[in-house]
Motif scaffolding. Structure first.
Motif, PDB file in Angstrom:
ATOM      1  N   ILE A 223     -27.929 -32.280  31.487  1.00  0.00           N
ATOM      2  CA  ILE A 223     -27.126 -32.024  30.293  1.00  0.00           C
ATOM      3  C   ILE A 223     -27.926 -32.571  29.129  1.00  0.00           C
ATOM      4  CG2 ILE A 223     -25.016 -32.612  29.038  1.00  0.00           C
ATOM      5  CD1 ILE A 223     -23.572 -32.720  31.742  1.00  0.00           C
ATOM      6  N   ASP A 224     -28.305 -31.672  28.210  1.00  0.00           N
ATOM      7  CA  ASP A 224     -29.165 -32.073  27.094  1.00  0.00           C
ATOM      8  C   ASP A 224     -28.403 -32.024  25.788  1.00  0.00           C
ATOM      9  OD1 ASP A 224     -31.737 -32.678  25.728  1.00  0.00           O
ATOM     10  OD2 ASP A 224     -31.333 -30.699  24.854  1.00  0.00           O
ATOM     11  N   THR A 225     -28.427 -33.139  25.059  1.00  0.00           N
ATOM     12  CA  THR A 225     -27.763 -33.238  23.758  1.00  0.00           C
ATOM     13  C   THR A 225     -28.761 -33.307  22.612  1.00  0.00           C
ATOM     14  OG1 THR A 225     -27.694 -35.675  23.652  1.00  0.00           O
ATOM     15  CG2 THR A 225     -25.956 -34.585  24.913  1.00  0.00           C
ATOM     16  N   GLY A 241     -34.641 -23.562  40.899  1.00  0.00           N
ATOM     17  CA  GLY A 241     -33.270 -23.073  40.947  1.00  0.00           C
ATOM     18  C   GLY A 241     -32.272 -23.928  40.214  1.00  0.00           C
ATOM     19  N   GLY A 242     -32.762 -24.925  39.498  1.00  0.00           N
ATOM     20  CA  GLY A 242     -31.871 -25.821  38.776  1.00  0.00           C
ATOM     21  C   GLY A 242     -31.397 -25.235  37.456  1.00  0.00           C
ATOM     22  N   ALA A 243     -30.687 -26.033  36.687  1.00  0.00           N
ATOM     23  CA  ALA A 243     -30.133 -25.548  35.421  1.00  0.00           C
ATOM     24  C   ALA A 243     -29.969 -26.701  34.444  1.00  0.00           C
ATOM     25  CB  ALA A 243     -28.786 -24.871  35.644  1.00  0.00           C
ATOM     26  N   VAL A 244     -30.073 -26.353  33.157  1.00  0.00           N
ATOM     27  CA  VAL A 244     -29.856 -27.317  32.077  1.00  0.00           C
ATOM     28  C   VAL A 244     -28.767 -26.769  31.168  1.00  0.00           C
ATOM     29  CG1 VAL A 244     -30.875 -28.538  30.125  1.00  0.00           C
ATOM     30  CG2 VAL A 244     -32.265 -28.044  32.148  1.00  0.00           C
ATOM     31  N   ALA A 245     -27.720 -27.558  30.949  1.00  0.00           N
ATOM     32  CA  ALA A 245     -26.672 -27.208  29.994  1.00  0.00           C
ATOM     33  C   ALA A 245     -27.046 -27.836  28.657  1.00  0.00           C
ATOM     34  CB  ALA A 245     -25.319 -27.726  30.474  1.00  0.00           C
ATOM     35  N   ALA A 246     -27.319 -27.004  27.659  1.00  0.00           N
ATOM     36  CA  ALA A 246     -27.791 -27.476  26.356  1.00  0.00           C
ATOM     37  C   ALA A 246     -26.653 -27.389  25.351  1.00  0.00           C
ATOM     38  CB  ALA A 246     -28.969 -26.645  25.884  1.00  0.00           C
ATOM     39  N   CYS A 247     -26.363 -28.522  24.700  1.00  0.00           N
ATOM     40  CA  CYS A 247     -25.213 -28.550  23.787  1.00  0.00           C
ATOM     41  C   CYS A 247     -25.500 -29.262  22.475  1.00  0.00           C
ATOM     42  CB  CYS A 247     -24.027 -29.220  24.472  1.00  0.00           C
ATOM     43  SG  CYS A 247     -24.309 -30.964  24.874  1.00  0.00           S
ATOM     44  N   GLY A 248     -26.725 -29.732  22.247  1.00  0.00           N
ATOM     45  CA  GLY A 248     -26.978 -30.514  21.040  1.00  0.00           C
ATOM     46  C   GLY A 248     -28.329 -30.250  20.427  1.00  0.00           C
ATOM     47  N   LEU A 249     -28.485 -30.733  19.191  1.00  0.00           N
ATOM     48  CA  LEU A 249     -29.739 -30.527  18.468  1.00  0.00           C
ATOM     49  C   LEU A 249     -30.123 -31.747  17.642  1.00  0.00           C
ATOM     50  CD1 LEU A 249     -28.227 -30.081  15.564  1.00  0.00           C
ATOM     51  CD2 LEU A 249     -28.290 -27.686  16.197  1.00  0.00           C
ATOM     52  N   ALA A 250     -29.769 -32.930  18.140  1.00  0.00           N
ATOM     53  CA  ALA A 250     -30.082 -34.149  17.400  1.00  0.00           C
ATOM     54  C   ALA A 250     -31.579 -34.287  17.149  1.00  0.00           C
ATOM     55  CB  ALA A 250     -29.558 -35.378  18.149  1.00  0.00           C
ATOM     56  N   GLY A 251     -32.402 -33.736  18.044  1.00  0.00           N
ATOM     57  CA  GLY A 251     -33.843 -33.818  17.876  1.00  0.00           C
ATOM     58  C   GLY A 251     -34.452 -32.635  17.155  1.00  0.00           C
ATOM     59  N   GLY A 252     -33.646 -31.616  16.882  1.00  0.00           N
ATOM     60  CA  GLY A 252     -34.140 -30.435  16.189  1.00  0.00           C
ATOM     61  C   GLY A 252     -33.644 -29.156  16.839  1.00  0.00           C
ATOM     62  N   MET A 253     -33.721 -28.047  16.085  1.00  0.00           N
ATOM     63  CA  MET A 253     -33.240 -26.760  16.574  1.00  0.00           C
ATOM     64  C   MET A 253     -34.316 -25.948  17.287  1.00  0.00           C
ATOM     65  SD  MET A 253     -30.677 -25.396  13.591  1.00  0.00           S
ATOM     66  CE  MET A 253     -30.163 -24.020  14.612  1.00  0.00           C
ATOM     67  N   ASP A 254     -35.550 -26.397  17.228  1.00  0.00           N
ATOM     68  CA  ASP A 254     -36.620 -25.620  17.843  1.00  0.00           C
ATOM     69  C   ASP A 254     -36.674 -25.886  19.348  1.00  0.00           C
ATOM     70  OD1 ASP A 254     -37.373 -28.282  17.346  1.00  0.00           O
ATOM     71  OD2 ASP A 254     -39.507 -27.774  17.417  1.00  0.00           O
ATOM     72  N   GLY A 271     -26.327 -22.206  27.671  1.00  0.00           N
ATOM     73  CA  GLY A 271     -25.907 -22.569  26.325  1.00  0.00           C
ATOM     74  C   GLY A 271     -24.428 -22.922  26.297  1.00  0.00           C
ATOM     75  N   ILE A 272     -24.105 -24.038  25.668  1.00  0.00           N
ATOM     76  CA  ILE A 272     -22.722 -24.523  25.596  1.00  0.00           C
ATOM     77  C   ILE A 272     -22.246 -24.492  24.152  1.00  0.00           C
ATOM     78  CG2 ILE A 272     -21.146 -26.426  26.107  1.00  0.00           C
ATOM     79  CD1 ILE A 272     -22.511 -25.145  28.582  1.00  0.00           C
ATOM     80  N   ASP A 273     -21.257 -23.662  23.890  1.00  0.00           N
ATOM     81  CA  ASP A 273     -20.655 -23.585  22.557  1.00  0.00           C
ATOM     82  C   ASP A 273     -19.249 -24.155  22.613  1.00  0.00           C
ATOM     83  OD1 ASP A 273     -19.833 -22.787  19.933  1.00  0.00           O
ATOM     84  OD2 ASP A 273     -18.827 -21.078  20.857  1.00  0.00           O
ATOM     85  N   SER A 274     -19.019 -25.234  21.898  1.00  0.00           N
ATOM     86  CA  SER A 274     -17.689 -25.841  21.855  1.00  0.00           C
ATOM     87  C   SER A 274     -16.887 -25.384  20.650  1.00  0.00           C
ATOM     88  CB  SER A 274     -17.813 -27.370  21.829  1.00  0.00           C
ATOM     89  OG  SER A 274     -18.510 -27.794  20.672  1.00  0.00           O
ATOM     90  N   VAL A 275     -17.549 -24.792  19.659  1.00  0.00           N
ATOM     91  CA  VAL A 275     -16.866 -24.463  18.402  1.00  0.00           C
ATOM     92  C   VAL A 275     -15.938 -23.267  18.557  1.00  0.00           C
ATOM     93  CG1 VAL A 275     -17.195 -23.776  15.994  1.00  0.00           C
ATOM     94  CG2 VAL A 275     -18.734 -25.444  17.032  1.00  0.00           C
ATOM     95  N   MET A 276     -16.431 -22.200  19.179  1.00  0.00           N
ATOM     96  CA  MET A 276     -15.664 -20.961  19.282  1.00  0.00           C
ATOM     97  C   MET A 276     -15.218 -20.658  20.711  1.00  0.00           C
ATOM     98  SD  MET A 276     -15.447 -19.854  16.208  1.00  0.00           S
ATOM     99  CE  MET A 276     -16.239 -19.998  14.590  1.00  0.00           C
ATOM    100  N   ALA A 277     -15.278 -21.624  21.592  1.00  0.00           N
ATOM    101  CA  ALA A 277     -14.877 -21.401  22.981  1.00  0.00           C
ATOM    102  C   ALA A 277     -13.434 -20.910  23.036  1.00  0.00           C
ATOM    103  CB  ALA A 277     -15.019 -22.697  23.784  1.00  0.00           C
ATOM    104  N   PRO A 278     -13.131 -19.931  23.909  1.00  0.00           N
ATOM    105  CA  PRO A 278     -11.770 -19.391  23.981  1.00  0.00           C
ATOM    106  C   PRO A 278     -10.756 -20.433  24.446  1.00  0.00           C
ATOM    107  CG  PRO A 278     -13.114 -18.564  25.788  1.00  0.00           C
ATOM    108  CD  PRO A 278     -14.034 -19.284  24.858  1.00  0.00           C
TER     109      PRO A 278
END
Length: 331
Positions: A223-225, A241-254, A271-278
């Motif tokens: 889980i990357d913030t 076969g692993g996975a990374v859930a990305a939810c933050g950009l404290a270090g930058g958007m690139d 990609g994890i979006d908390s703003v517009m999640a249903p």
């Protein structure tokens, strides 16, 4: 008309930067349109709120604005059948505090579609101790689970582990039986992270600098913030076969990395979006938080403050001086 305090952000026409925030006394008529009015009981300060108050990033896109992307409280007026006067509700995201006046005030008026009922066995304080940070952390855990990253797959990494999202993610994963590695740039927080359930501490420096296309496989998932170089390095170190859930950009958007982890190791970036999640996903996340998050730990990761502390604490948050979560009690 009842008057109440609000954090008020303005911008002078023709100026590039917004004006410093101020505490202003306003009334209900000063709020924006919406079909539900809520008396705010508790709110919280998130990274995005820190950006809004300090003006370090142009997250506020309408002026004047009341920041505060989270709040919980009691419905005092409703023009919809979805919510009745007296209902306890939670709001996270939806552009509140950015384009629609938010929770740093005695009252908020919003659209009913943005609200969810507060679970009966979750107090207002607990709801905001969790807040968007904790709700986002739960969305990340759900995403990893659905991708098959379960405890038996191996160790999972959490970056920015001493922050709001990271602290809750770490505690949830540990309770669910995962072996968790916690990455932080604050070595003095090692005891705190171990207390939350981390088995391994990873120095932030190990995930900085230009990422190799592929590095040694270390984690089943993450889980990357942080984003940027940190995320690129994490991707290069995730197992096949692993996975990374990305939810933050404290270090930058690139994302200065390579496609190698995706096409040679079958790694997935979630990609994890908390703003517009249903709403259905929001309700699921809060139901899971009630069940799968040890709320006794909230006292360890949460600091309670008053309304008058919001501006100062937001500045401290942006300076990296805040651990865990900040709950603003308006009662």
């Amino acid at each position: 008309m009842e008057r109440f305090k609000a954090i008020w952000i303005t911008k002078t026409e023709g100026e590039k930067r917004q004006n410093p925030p101020e505490v202003r006394e306003i009334g209900l008529d000063d709020l924006m349109e919406g079909d539900v009015t809520v008396r705010v009981e508790e709110t919280t300060i998130n990274y995005k709120d820190g950006l809004a108050i300090t003006g370090k990033s142009p997250v506020v896109r309408r002026f004047p604005m009341i920041p505060g992307i989270d709040f919980t409280g009691e419905v005092v007026a409703s023009d919809t059948v979805d919510f009745a006067i007296g209902d306890k509700v939670i709001l996270n995201g939806w552009g509140v505090g950015e384009t629609h006046m938010g929770g740093f005030a005695g009252y908020a008026r919003v659209n009913a579609d943005w609200l969810i009922p507060r679970p009966h066995d979750l107090t207002g304080y607990e709801a905001m101790a969790i807040g968007t940070a904790g709700y986002t952390a739960m969305l990340c855990v759900i995403a990893l689970e659905r991708h098959g990253i379960l405890p038996e797959r191996g160790q999972v990494l959490v970056t920015g582990a001493a922050g709001g999202v990271g602290s809750v993610a770490l505690a949830i994963l540990a309770k669910l039986g995962y072996e968790v590695a916690a990455s932080t740039g604050r070595p003095e927080e090692a005891d705190y992270l171990h207390e939350l359930g981390a088995t391994t501490i990873v120095e932030r420096s190990e995930l900085q600098g230009a990422a190799r296309p592929l590095a040694k496989e270390r984690w089943a998932g993450a889980i990357d913030t942080v984003g940027s170089e940190t995320l690129a390095n994490v991707l290069s170190m995730v197992q096949y076969g692993g996975a990374v859930a990305a939810c933050g950009l404290a270090g930058g958007m690139d994302l200065p990395g390579s496609v190698a982890p995706f096409i040679l190791r079958g790694v997935s970036l979630l990609g994890i979006d908390s703003v517009m999640a249903p709403r259905r996903l929001r309700v699921e996340a809060y139901d899971r938080l009630v069940r799968d998050f040890d709320r006794d730990r909230l006292t360890r990761i949460t600091t309670a403050i008053g309304f008058d502390d919001i501006i100062t604490k937001a500045e401290e948050l942006m300076a990296g001086k805040v651990r865990g979560r900040l709950v603003v009690d308006l009662n």
